[in-house]
Every structure is written in structure tokens, then in C-alpha cells.
Design a protein around this motif. Structure first.
Motif, PDB file in Angstrom:
ATOM      1  N   ILE A 747     -31.568   1.316 -11.906  1.00  0.00           N
ATOM      2  CA  ILE A 747     -30.741   2.097 -10.974  1.00  0.00           C
ATOM      3  C   ILE A 747     -30.118   1.188  -9.922  1.00  0.00           C
ATOM      4  CG2 ILE A 747     -30.832   3.872  -9.177  1.00  0.00           C
ATOM      5  CD1 ILE A 747     -32.945   5.297 -10.840  1.00  0.00           C
ATOM      6  N   GLN A 748     -30.906   0.258  -9.407  1.00  0.00           N
ATOM      7  CA  GLN A 748     -30.366  -0.663  -8.412  1.00  0.00           C
ATOM      8  C   GLN A 748     -29.302  -1.573  -9.003  1.00  0.00           C
ATOM      9  OE1 GLN A 748     -31.029  -0.522  -5.146  1.00  0.00           O
ATOM     10  NE2 GLN A 748     -32.282   1.270  -5.624  1.00  0.00           N
ATOM     11  N   VAL A 749     -29.491  -1.995 -10.260  1.00  0.00           N
ATOM     12  CA  VAL A 749     -28.484  -2.830 -10.913  1.00  0.00           C
ATOM     13  C   VAL A 749     -27.178  -2.066 -11.077  1.00  0.00           C
ATOM     14  CG1 VAL A 749     -27.901  -3.927 -13.109  1.00  0.00           C
ATOM     15  CG2 VAL A 749     -30.103  -4.372 -12.057  1.00  0.00           C
ATOM     16  N   VAL A 750     -27.282  -0.802 -11.464  1.00  0.00           N
ATOM     17  CA  VAL A 750     -26.076   0.015 -11.615  1.00  0.00           C
ATOM     18  C   VAL A 750     -25.372   0.182 -10.268  1.00  0.00           C
ATOM     19  CG1 VAL A 750     -25.245   2.319 -12.172  1.00  0.00           C
ATOM     20  CG2 VAL A 750     -26.898   1.210 -13.656  1.00  0.00           C
ATOM     21  N   LYS A 751     -26.153   0.405  -9.203  1.00  0.00           N
ATOM     22  CA  LYS A 751     -25.530   0.507  -7.878  1.00  0.00           C
ATOM     23  C   LYS A 751     -24.851  -0.796  -7.487  1.00  0.00           C
ATOM     24  CE  LYS A 751     -28.558   4.063  -5.906  1.00  0.00           C
ATOM     25  NZ  LYS A 751     -29.531   4.382  -4.825  1.00  0.00           N
ATOM     26  N   GLY A 752     -25.526  -1.916  -7.765  1.00  0.00           N
ATOM     27  CA  GLY A 752     -24.899  -3.196  -7.456  1.00  0.00           C
ATOM     28  C   GLY A 752     -23.623  -3.428  -8.251  1.00  0.00           C
ATOM     29  N   GLN A 753     -23.617  -3.025  -9.533  1.00  0.00           N
ATOM     30  CA  GLN A 753     -22.412  -3.162 -10.333  1.00  0.00           C
ATOM     31  C   GLN A 753     -21.284  -2.311  -9.778  1.00  0.00           C
ATOM     32  OE1 GLN A 753     -23.657  -2.141 -14.272  1.00  0.00           O
ATOM     33  NE2 GLN A 753     -24.562  -4.145 -14.693  1.00  0.00           N
ATOM     34  N   ARG A 754     -21.615  -1.128  -9.300  1.00  0.00           N
ATOM     35  CA  ARG A 754     -20.570  -0.286  -8.731  1.00  0.00           C
ATOM     36  C   ARG A 754     -19.984  -0.913  -7.470  1.00  0.00           C
ATOM     37  NH1 ARG A 754     -23.349   5.717  -9.443  1.00  0.00           N
ATOM     38  NH2 ARG A 754     -22.948   5.909 -11.681  1.00  0.00           N
ATOM     39  N   LYS A 755     -20.848  -1.504  -6.644  1.00  0.00           N
ATOM     40  CA  LYS A 755     -20.337  -2.164  -5.443  1.00  0.00           C
ATOM     41  C   LYS A 755     -19.447  -3.347  -5.806  1.00  0.00           C
ATOM     42  CE  LYS A 755     -24.201  -0.883  -2.409  1.00  0.00           C
ATOM     43  NZ  LYS A 755     -25.312  -1.391  -1.576  1.00  0.00           N
ATOM     44  N   VAL A 756     -19.886  -4.135  -6.792  1.00  0.00           N
ATOM     45  CA  VAL A 756     -19.078  -5.283  -7.213  1.00  0.00           C
ATOM     46  C   VAL A 756     -17.747  -4.822  -7.775  1.00  0.00           C
ATOM     47  CG1 VAL A 756     -18.967  -7.169  -8.876  1.00  0.00           C
ATOM     48  CG2 VAL A 756     -21.059  -6.786  -7.586  1.00  0.00           C
ATOM     49  N   ILE A 757     -17.750  -3.740  -8.524  1.00  0.00           N
ATOM     50  CA  ILE A 757     -16.512  -3.224  -9.100  1.00  0.00           C
ATOM     51  C   ILE A 757     -15.575  -2.735  -8.009  1.00  0.00           C
ATOM     52  CG2 ILE A 757     -15.592  -1.318 -10.482  1.00  0.00           C
ATOM     53  CD1 ILE A 757     -17.962  -1.741 -12.357  1.00  0.00           C
ATOM     54  N   CYS A 758     -16.126  -2.090  -6.993  1.00  0.00           N
ATOM     55  CA  CYS A 758     -15.286  -1.676  -5.863  1.00  0.00           C
ATOM     56  C   CYS A 758     -14.653  -2.877  -5.165  1.00  0.00           C
ATOM     57  CB  CYS A 758     -16.107  -0.859  -4.872  1.00  0.00           C
ATOM     58  SG  CYS A 758     -16.636   0.756  -5.487  1.00  0.00           S
ATOM     59  N   LEU A 759     -15.454  -3.941  -4.978  1.00  0.00           N
ATOM     60  CA  LEU A 759     -14.901  -5.151  -4.360  1.00  0.00           C
ATOM     61  C   LEU A 759     -13.835  -5.790  -5.249  1.00  0.00           C
ATOM     62  CD1 LEU A 759     -18.167  -6.769  -2.926  1.00  0.00           C
ATOM     63  CD2 LEU A 759     -16.394  -5.543  -1.666  1.00  0.00           C
ATOM     64  N   LEU A 760     -14.064  -5.797  -6.562  1.00  0.00           N
ATOM     65  CA  LEU A 760     -13.075  -6.370  -7.467  1.00  0.00           C
ATOM     66  C   LEU A 760     -11.788  -5.554  -7.478  1.00  0.00           C
ATOM     67  CD1 LEU A 760     -15.326  -7.402 -10.494  1.00  0.00           C
ATOM     68  CD2 LEU A 760     -14.258  -8.899  -8.817  1.00  0.00           C
ATOM     69  N   LYS A 761     -11.923  -4.232  -7.418  1.00  0.00           N
ATOM     70  CA  LYS A 761     -10.715  -3.405  -7.341  1.00  0.00           C
ATOM     71  C   LYS A 761      -9.939  -3.693  -6.062  1.00  0.00           C
ATOM     72  CE  LYS A 761     -12.209   0.540 -10.135  1.00  0.00           C
ATOM     73  NZ  LYS A 761     -12.520   1.996 -10.140  1.00  0.00           N
ATOM     74  N   GLU A 762     -10.664  -3.849  -4.960  1.00  0.00           N
ATOM     75  CA  GLU A 762      -9.989  -4.187  -3.703  1.00  0.00           C
ATOM     76  C   GLU A 762      -9.319  -5.548  -3.789  1.00  0.00           C
ATOM     77  OE1 GLU A 762     -11.078  -4.524   1.063  1.00  0.00           O
ATOM     78  OE2 GLU A 762     -12.617  -3.993  -0.413  1.00  0.00           O
ATOM     79  N   GLN A 763     -10.007  -6.499  -4.444  1.00  0.00           N
ATOM     80  CA  GLN A 763      -9.420  -7.824  -4.597  1.00  0.00           C
ATOM     81  C   GLN A 763      -8.174  -7.783  -5.477  1.00  0.00           C
ATOM     82  OE1 GLN A 763     -12.182 -10.700  -6.058  1.00  0.00           O
ATOM     83  NE2 GLN A 763     -10.695 -12.370  -6.114  1.00  0.00           N
ATOM     84  N   ILE A 764      -8.204  -6.968  -6.534  1.00  0.00           N
ATOM     85  CA  ILE A 764      -7.026  -6.828  -7.390  1.00  0.00           C
ATOM     86  C   ILE A 764      -5.864  -6.234  -6.604  1.00  0.00           C
ATOM     87  CG2 ILE A 764      -6.125  -5.545  -9.364  1.00  0.00           C
ATOM     88  CD1 ILE A 764      -8.846  -5.877 -10.681  1.00  0.00           C
ATOM     89  N   SER A 765      -6.169  -5.246  -5.765  1.00  0.00           N
ATOM     90  CA  SER A 765      -5.116  -4.671  -4.925  1.00  0.00           C
ATOM     91  C   SER A 765      -4.527  -5.715  -3.979  1.00  0.00           C
ATOM     92  CB  SER A 765      -5.678  -3.491  -4.136  1.00  0.00           C
ATOM     93  OG  SER A 765      -4.710  -2.945  -3.281  1.00  0.00           O
ATOM     94  N   ASN A 766      -5.399  -6.536  -3.382  1.00  0.00           N
ATOM     95  CA  ASN A 766      -4.899  -7.591  -2.487  1.00  0.00           C
ATOM     96  C   ASN A 766      -4.082  -8.625  -3.251  1.00  0.00           C
ATOM     97  OD1 ASN A 766      -6.191  -6.364  -0.328  1.00  0.00           O
ATOM     98  ND2 ASN A 766      -8.067  -7.553  -0.606  1.00  0.00           N
ATOM     99  N   GLY A 768      -2.293  -8.061  -5.872  1.00  0.00           N
ATOM    100  CA  GLY A 768      -0.982  -7.462  -6.119  1.00  0.00           C
ATOM    101  C   GLY A 768      -0.074  -7.541  -4.905  1.00  0.00           C
ATOM    102  N   GLU A 769      -0.659  -7.276  -3.727  1.00  0.00           N
ATOM    103  CA  GLU A 769       0.143  -7.403  -2.514  1.00  0.00           C
ATOM    104  C   GLU A 769       0.576  -8.845  -2.281  1.00  0.00           C
ATOM    105  OE1 GLU A 769      -2.147  -5.817   0.627  1.00  0.00           O
ATOM    106  OE2 GLU A 769      -2.113  -3.744  -0.114  1.00  0.00           O
ATOM    107  N   ASP A 770      -0.306  -9.798  -2.603  1.00  0.00           N
ATOM    108  CA  ASP A 770       0.083 -11.209  -2.466  1.00  0.00           C
ATOM    109  C   ASP A 770       1.226 -11.559  -3.406  1.00  0.00           C
ATOM    110  OD1 ASP A 770      -1.866 -11.440  -0.591  1.00  0.00           O
ATOM    111  OD2 ASP A 770      -3.352 -12.358  -1.929  1.00  0.00           O
ATOM    112  N   LYS A 771       1.194 -11.040  -4.613  1.00  0.00           N
ATOM    113  CA  LYS A 771       2.277 -11.329  -5.552  1.00  0.00           C
ATOM    114  C   LYS A 771       3.597 -10.748  -5.058  1.00  0.00           C
ATOM    115  CE  LYS A 771      -0.626 -11.609  -9.678  1.00  0.00           C
ATOM    116  NZ  LYS A 771      -0.962 -10.991 -10.992  1.00  0.00           N
TER     117      LYS A 771
END
Length: 810
Positions: A747-766, A768-771
């Protein structure tokens, strides 16, 4: 009209570079450094051009006024409009070329060959000559020569393929999405010179053996492909399930997938029972204790008579050892084997086989549930599923007409479900509407719980009446009354719940199905709880001198048969007759919808009966398999002829997960508690069965341990395992604690993966703005350069005399 000036990134090489070579494309850090240097140099160049433009701005006022705004122009729909040079740059980006052209494919596989060579320890690309490797500084934005670029990439790919072994080269060429002619050309160009001459010399000199070998290899390859395609076609109900899903959607399809899952569970449960209990006892039948009744046909409904003296029920199995001749004594005592031998003990085989079969079923059930959770609640699921369904769901390998029509229907149904789910999220109720809805829900739930309580009291009263009035063997048909009452209540209760559910008016059809499943589950589980108390709490005391295990097995057999009969009647009356009545009398064209909640609960109820009765009737899983096979074809025919697709389409994304969870926790867990109580606490019958001389069924394990202790030192470790791992409770607590710890960590691993995915989505958005920021900067640089060149051109064209006259006039 002069051509529009192109924008070129001129980056001068510095001879003072200590390495003297450019960074290779696979060194990511150096590429980033060189790109950073490129931006800095272009920024300095733009600053110089900007200063020059500011000095000449009074002279080119009109031009400067038109181009003073450095922001990107907007199109008619608010989208940015870039120049042709910028659009050419965007079109050359790797993300927009991979998978689009042959040159992109060659470039992609060139990168793979580079990685393969690095993995094999071959020289890196930086050690080659400058002409054999691409360069970021040689990328001229002014040059739009796709053909030359493709030829350059092709040459690089051929050079990389030459450095691979023959097996690696063939494997790489086989995986390329190119035509056979392209692959043959690449193979010929990348073959070493000696191999080319040898192939040309022996091309026409193949012997008969070589031709026969090649023909055999090709035939075996084609045979393997045919077998693989045939295995997929041999999957049970493969085409039928696709047809149901394409016509009625994933909600109706989930019922048939759940039925298929139950069929696999019962097959897995039946195999060890047939191998170690039923088959062995059939090979060594016990001596008959009395006359065997003849088969009359009524046994198919009651389960008694002739079936009582067969391997169908618990009482037929002996307590004797099966590897030495031994008849069951008349006094009921157990056969004693010779000292020092390890015979095939039927009580031990009966107990351990059932335990192992239930353990395998538990592991499979938990695995199926976890896998279903992983597929339904996928971490990081995309939100653009509508676009994916529209653009990426068509299978271009489909060529037959019926397959294309089926896939078309399936995609259309998926789009309906997605749109219905999106619309349900947009609907919101007011505060008064919410209060009114809560009041209606509370009233309907009170009525449903009252109905369940009344059905429970009716079952309990009728079971007590059956105990007070015993039935003789000649009147076995009377025993069908209790199963008849139970099935009537199980059939009428869901219809009453459905009528009450019409008052609720749920916005979401998914919520409506879940509520119906919950109410039907409460009714059926409470009824089964009353019956379990009736069998183990009341019947055991009243049948002291008889085989009460056979009676419980017959009761479960009768319940299963009556449940199947009432399911057929429900299908016939509730779907076929209602459709005919609606079309002929009511003059309606609409057909009834498929009741997912009621049909799924019937499956769970039937599977619970099977698990409850497997201790008293080892062949009950075989009866369940036959029942499920008949149900599939009957339900499929009725669905196609008498039912219509749901009026409100909805996507059953989590439906299979809910079904497996309900099968695991209320059904399997309750069955495990019932069987554990029967094995550890209830005294077996003294006249029948493999445990007739024991106080509890569990004592068969203790008897086996005592025999192992007398067998010799070679098997002394088995009693130790039983004493310290089975009878001792500490290992059980330890394993339970470890299991809970593993579940918590997951359960903790799944929560950590969700947090990492949220950070990666935010990074992808950033990113895109940089491009977008870089593209706008490049556009501004190009506009400034074009204005500067236009100013120089106008100054060069204007005569000096005109300039002098203009100053004199001022």
C-alpha cells in the motif's frame, strides 16, 4: 519577390577546445551543455542585432511600428501563428517524426543499434571519424532536405549494422517495421564483403539437402504460427464474448466474464478431488453394507436413493487403508495396518486433499482479486481516454467483414459508455434535492431490510417444521419443500427490491447496480447463514444414529438443482414471456434489459453452495461446472433474442473487481468458517465416512503423526513439522503478521508511486511550458533578424540624393 530569409543557427567551433571533438548524441549531459552554449551565443547575437535595430528605428518607423510587438500573433481561434521557419523546426522534432516516415524509423533503429553496440562493448561513437556521426552543430535550420537527411541516417544505420554479429543483425532487421524489399537491401548493404562474395558464389549452387532443410524450417515456422493462432481461437467463448461486448457493452460482458472465472475456479477445485479422493475410492470400492437401491430418476432432483451408495457423498468413502486388503469391520473400528508401513490412508487423503484444494483456491482467488484491482484502479491512468478510444482503438490487422463490424460496434459502445460517464459527472443536485433523495433512500432501505428479515424468519420457521416432522425414505420428494421455499424467496426478493429501487431514481446506473447487488447479497447470505445453523446446529443432534454428512450433502445438492431450475424459469418468464407480452399486447418495441445484479448474485450464491458442500459431496464441483456451461449458452441465447442494450450506457471499469471481491470475502470467507467449524468442532457420524471412529475430523492428522513416529527415523521430520508448525499457534500468528506487513508495504509503495506520478505529470507540464517559451523566443529572434535584414535592404536601395533632400527639408 525575394525569398523569405531563413533562420540559421551558426555556432562557430572553438579551436581552443581541449577535447577537439564534438559531443556525441548519446552523451546527454554534453548535449545539454552544448545546447545551453548555443542558446547563450544566439542570445548575444540577438542582443547585438537588437542594438543595431534600435539605432535604425527612426529610419524605419513604419516597419518598426508594424513589428514592434514581439509577442506571437494569434490566429482566428486564439492559437499562435508561427512563421514557416518555426513550423519547419517543429515538424523536424523527434516527437513528431517517430512512426510517421521511413526516415524516422531508420533513425529510431539506428539509435537501437548504437545502444546494442555499447552493450556489447564495441567502440563508442565518439571514437569514430567526424563524418560517421551526426552533430548538433551541423543541423542547419535553413536546409529542408528530407531526402538527404534520410540517406545520411540510412548510411549511419548500415555502418552500425555492419558492426553487429549476424544473429544480432538478423534479429534487428526482423523487428523493423519496413517492407521486405527495404530489409533485403539493408541486409545486402550491411553484409561484410566476404559474405557478399560467398553469397553470390553459392546463390545458384544450393544442394538438395539445403533446399530440403530450408523447406522444413519454413514449414515448421508456418506450422508454429498456425498453432499460435489456433490456440487463441480455442479460448472458450472467444468470439461469443467479443460479440456480447460489442453489442451490449462492458456492463453485460462483465457477467459472462465472471461466469468464465467461476468455471476456472471449479475446474481447479475438482482436479485434486478426482485425483486423490474420488478416483482412488472408485478404484478400491468398499464392501457394500446393504442392498443398493435401483435408479428411478427421482435421484436427479432429490440427490438420494442410488446416489447415496456412490462416490457422490461423504458416507461412501471408507476409513480403510487402500494398499492392503482390509474390509471394514462390523463394529465400526478402523483397520490397523502392519507396523512400519506407510499405507494410503483414506481419512488422511480426504482431509489433506480438501485442505490443499481450498488453499489453492484461496491463493488463486486472492491473486485474481489483486490482478483485477491492478487493472481496474491502475496507477497513473490517463484522463484523455476519449481521444485514445477515438484515435487508437482500431485494429488495422482486421480484414474480414464480420470482424470489422464487430470491432466497429465495440468502439461505438465504448464511446457511448465514456460519454454517459462524463455526463453523469456534470450533473449536480441542489440542497433540497439532496435532502429529498436521502429521505427516499432511507425509506427504501428500511423496506428492503424488513423484507430480508421476513424472508429469514420464513426460512427458519420452515426448517424447524421440517425437523419436527421427519420424512421416511419412501417420501424423499417431501425433502424438496425446503429448497423450494428458499428458492422462491430468493427469486421474489430481488423483484421486490427492483420495484422499490424505481423510487430512488439514481443518477448513475453504476450506483444503481451496486445498491441492488448489496441488497440481494444481504438476503442470500442471511438465508445461507440460517441454513448452516439448521444443518450443523440442529440436524447433527437429531440424526445421531444416521449419516448426517450425507443429509447435508443431499440438502446442498437439492438447493443447487432447485436454484438452476428457478434460474431457467426466471430466464423464460422474465425475459422471453415479457418480451412477447410487451410486443403483442402492449405494442412496445423496447425489450427488457439484462438484470446484471440479480444474475451475478445467482452465480455467487451457486458458488457458495458448491464450496459449502464439497466436504460432504466431493463431486459437487462437477455439478457446478455442468450448471455453469448450461447457464452460459442459455443466458447468451436469451440475451441475444430477448434483451436490449442498456438505455443508459455505463462503463463497467470496476465491475469485475467488485464481483471477485464479493466472491472472496462474504462467500469464500464464510465457507471457510463453516468448514473449519465442521472439521474442528463437530463430531463425525459413527456409521459412515472416513472419520467414523474419531471425535473430530481434525484428529485424522494426529493419528497420522503417531503412525509416522512408528514408521522409523527416516520420516521423523514430518511429525516435527506437524507438531511445531501446525498445532502450534505461533507460526500462524507470525505468518499472519508477515502477510499484513507485506500488504502494508505494498500500500505504501502504491502511494509512493502515485506521488511520483503526480510529480512527473507536473514536470511534464513544466517542460511543455518551457518548450512554448523557447519556441516564442526563437520566433522573436527570427522576426528581429528579418526586420534587420529588411532595414538593410531598404537602406541599400534608397538613393543618397533622396536622403540629402530629406535632411535639407527638415
Amino acid at each position: 519577390m525575394s525569398q523569405s530569409p531563413a533562420f540559421v543557427l551558426n555556432v562557430l567551433e572553438t579551436p581552443e577546445d581541449p577535447e577537439g571533438q564534438e559531443p556525441s548524441p548519446y552523451d546527454e549531459s554534453e548535449v545539454h551543455d552544448s545546447f545551453h552554449q548555443l542558446i547563450q551565443e544566439q542570445s548575444r547575437w540577438v542582443a547585438e542585432e537588437g542594438l543595431e535595430l534600435q539605432q535604425r528605428q527612426p529610419e524605419t518607423g513604419a516597419l518598426g511600428a508594424s513589428g514592434s510587438d514581439h509577442e506571437t500573433m494569434l490566429g482566428p481561434e486564439g492559437a499562435p501563428v508561427y512563421s514557416m521557419a518555426t513550423l519547419r523546426i517543429l515538424a523536424s522534432m523527434p516527437s513528431r517524426t517517430i512512426g510517421r516516415s521511413r526516415g524516422a524509423i531508420i533513425s529510431q533503429y539506428y539509435s537501437r543499434t548504437v545502444k546494442l553496440r555499447r552493450r556489447a562493448g564495441r567502440p563508442q561513437l565518439r571514437d569514430m571519424g567526424r563524418s560517421a556521426r551526426p552533430s548538433l552543430r551541423l543541423y542547419d535550420l535553413e536546409l529542408d532536405s528530407a531526402v538527404l537527411e534520410e540517406e545520411e541516417k540510412r548510411g549511419l544505420l548500415v555502418k552500425e549494422l555492419e558492426g553487429l554479429t549476424a544473429a544480432q543483425r538478423d534479429h534487428m532487421l526482423r523487428g523493423m517495421p519496413l517492407s521486405l524489399a527495404e530489409k533485403r537491401c539493408l541486409r545486402e548493404e550491411s553484409r561484410p564483403p566476404r559474405g557478399k562474395h560467398r553469397a553470390q558464389r553459392h546463390r545458384g549452387l544450393l544442394s538438395c539437402c539445403d533446399q530440403l532443410r530450408d523447406s522444413c524450417v519454413l514449414a515448421s515456422h508456418n506450422l508454429g504460427l498456425a498453432l499460435l493462432s489456433g490456440l487463441q481461437a480455442l479460448m472458450p467463448w472467444h468470439y461469443a464474448l467479443k460479440r456480447i461486448g460489442g453489442r451490449f457493452g462492458s456492463s453485460v460482458l462483465s457477467y459472462f466474464l465472471f461466469l468464465k472465472t467461476l468455471l476456472a475456479f471449479n475446474t481447479l477445485l475438482l482436479l485434486p478431488l478426482l485425483a486423490f479422493i474420488v478416483g482412488v475410492q472408485a478404484a478400491f470400492p468398499p464392501a457394500p453394507t446393504g442392498p443398493v437401491p435401483t435408479f428411478t430418476g427421482l435421484e436427479l432432483l432429490t440427490g438420494g436413493g442410488y446416489f447415496t451408495h456412490s462416490v457422490m457423498y461423504y458416507g461412501y468413502y471408507s476409513n480403510a487403508t487402500l494398499n492392503q486388503p482390509c474390509a471394514s469391520p462390523l463394529d465400526g473400528s478402523q483397520c490397523t495396518p502392519e507396523a512400519g508401513s506407510l499405507p494410503y490412508s483414506m481419512p488422511l487423503a480426504y482431509l489433506f486433499t480438501l485442505g490443499a484444494a481450498f488453499f489453492i483456491t484461496c491463493i488463486t482467488l486472492v491473486y485474481s482479486m489483486s490482478r483485477s484491482f491492478g487493472e481496474s484502479y491502475r496507477v497513473g491512468s490517463t484522463s484523455g481516454v476519449h481521444a485514445i478510444t477515438v484515435f487508437c482503438s482500431w485494429d488495422y490487422k482486421v480484414t474480414q467483414r464480420w470482424a470489422t463490424r464487430l470491432q466497429h460496434d465495440n468502439i461505438r459502445t465504448q464511446l457511448k459508455e465514456l460519454l454517459a460517464e462524463w455526463q453523469s459527472r456534470q450533473h449536480r443536485r441542489s440542497a433540497c434535492g439532496q435532502l429529498r433523495r436521502v429521505a427516499v433512500l432511507g425509506l427504501v432501505w428500511l423496506l428492503c431490510l424488513g423484507t430480508t428479515l421476513g424472508c429469514t424468519l420464513a426460512v427458519y420457521t420452515f426448517s424447524e417444521l421440517m425437523i419436527k416432522s421427519p420424512v421416511s425414505a419412501e417420501r424423499e420428494a417431501v425433502l424438496l419443500l425446503l429448497p423450494l421455499v428458499v428458492c422462491l424467496l430468493n427469486l421474489g426478493g430481488p423483484y421486490l427490491f427492483r420495484i422499490l429501487a424505481a423510487l430512488e431514481r439514481h443518477d448513475s446506473p453504476v450506483l444503481e447496480v451496486y445498491v441492488a447487488i448489496c441488497r440481494n447479497l444481504i438476503l442470500k447470505m442471511v438465508t445461507l447463514g440460517i441454513l448452516c445453523y439448521h444443518w450443523l446446529g440442529r440436524r447433527v443432534g437429531t440424526l445421531k444414529d444416521q449419516c448426517w454428512e450425507n443429509f447435508v450433502g443431499q440438502e446442498l445438492y437439492r438447493l443447487m438443482v432447485m436454484d438452476f431450475i428457478f434460474t431457467l424459469l426466471d430466464t423464460l418468464l422474465g425475459e422471453l414471456v415479457w418480451r412477447l407480452f410487451s410486443e403483442k399486447q402492449l405494442k412496445r418495441k423496447g425489450k427488457p434489459e439484462f438484470d446484471i445484479a440479480g444474475n451475478v448474485l445467482e452465480l455467487i450464491y451457486g458458488q457458495t453452495l458448491t464450496w459449502l458442500g464439497v466436504l460432504f459431496s466431493p463431486l459437487l464441483p462437477a455439478m457446478q461446472i455442468i450448471k455453469l456451461l448450461l447457464l452460459f449458452y442459455i443466458k447468451k441465447a436469451s440475451l441475444m433474442a430477448n434483451c436490449q442494450a442498456p438505455r443508459r450506457p455505463w462503463k463497467a471499469s470496476h465491475m469485475s473487481t467488485v464481483f471477485i471481491s464479493l466472491l472472496c470475502f462474504p462467500s469464500f470467507l464464510g465457507t471457510a468458517v463453516f468448514l473449519c467449524y465442521a472439521v474442528w468442532q463437530v463430531k463425525p457420524s459413527s456409521t459412515c465416512g472416513p472419520f467414523r471412529t474419531l471425535d473430530t475430523m481434525y484428529e485424522a492428522g494426529k493419528v497420522w503423526v503417531r503412525r509416522l513416529e512408528k514408521a522409523g527415523p527416516r520420516v521423523s521430520w514430518l511429525p516435527w513439522i506437524h507438531r511445531y508448525l501446525v498445532e502450534d499457534t505461533f507460526p500462524i500468528y507470525l505468518v499472519s503478521a508477515l502477510l499484513l506487513a507485506v500488504i502494508y508495504l505494498n500500500i505504501q509503495v502504491v502511494k509512493g508511486q502515485r506521488k511520483v506520478i503526480c510529480l512527473l505529470k507536473e514536470q511534464i507540464s513544466n517542460e511543455g511550458e518551457d518548450k512554448i517559451f523557447l519556441i516564442n523566443k526563437l520566433q522573436r529572434v527570427y522576426e528581429r533578424k528579418e526586420r534587420s535584414r529588411a532595414g538593410r535592404t531598404e537602406e541599400a536601395v534608397t538613393p543618397p540624393a533622396l536622403l540629402t533632400d530629406g535632411w535639407d527639408a527638415q
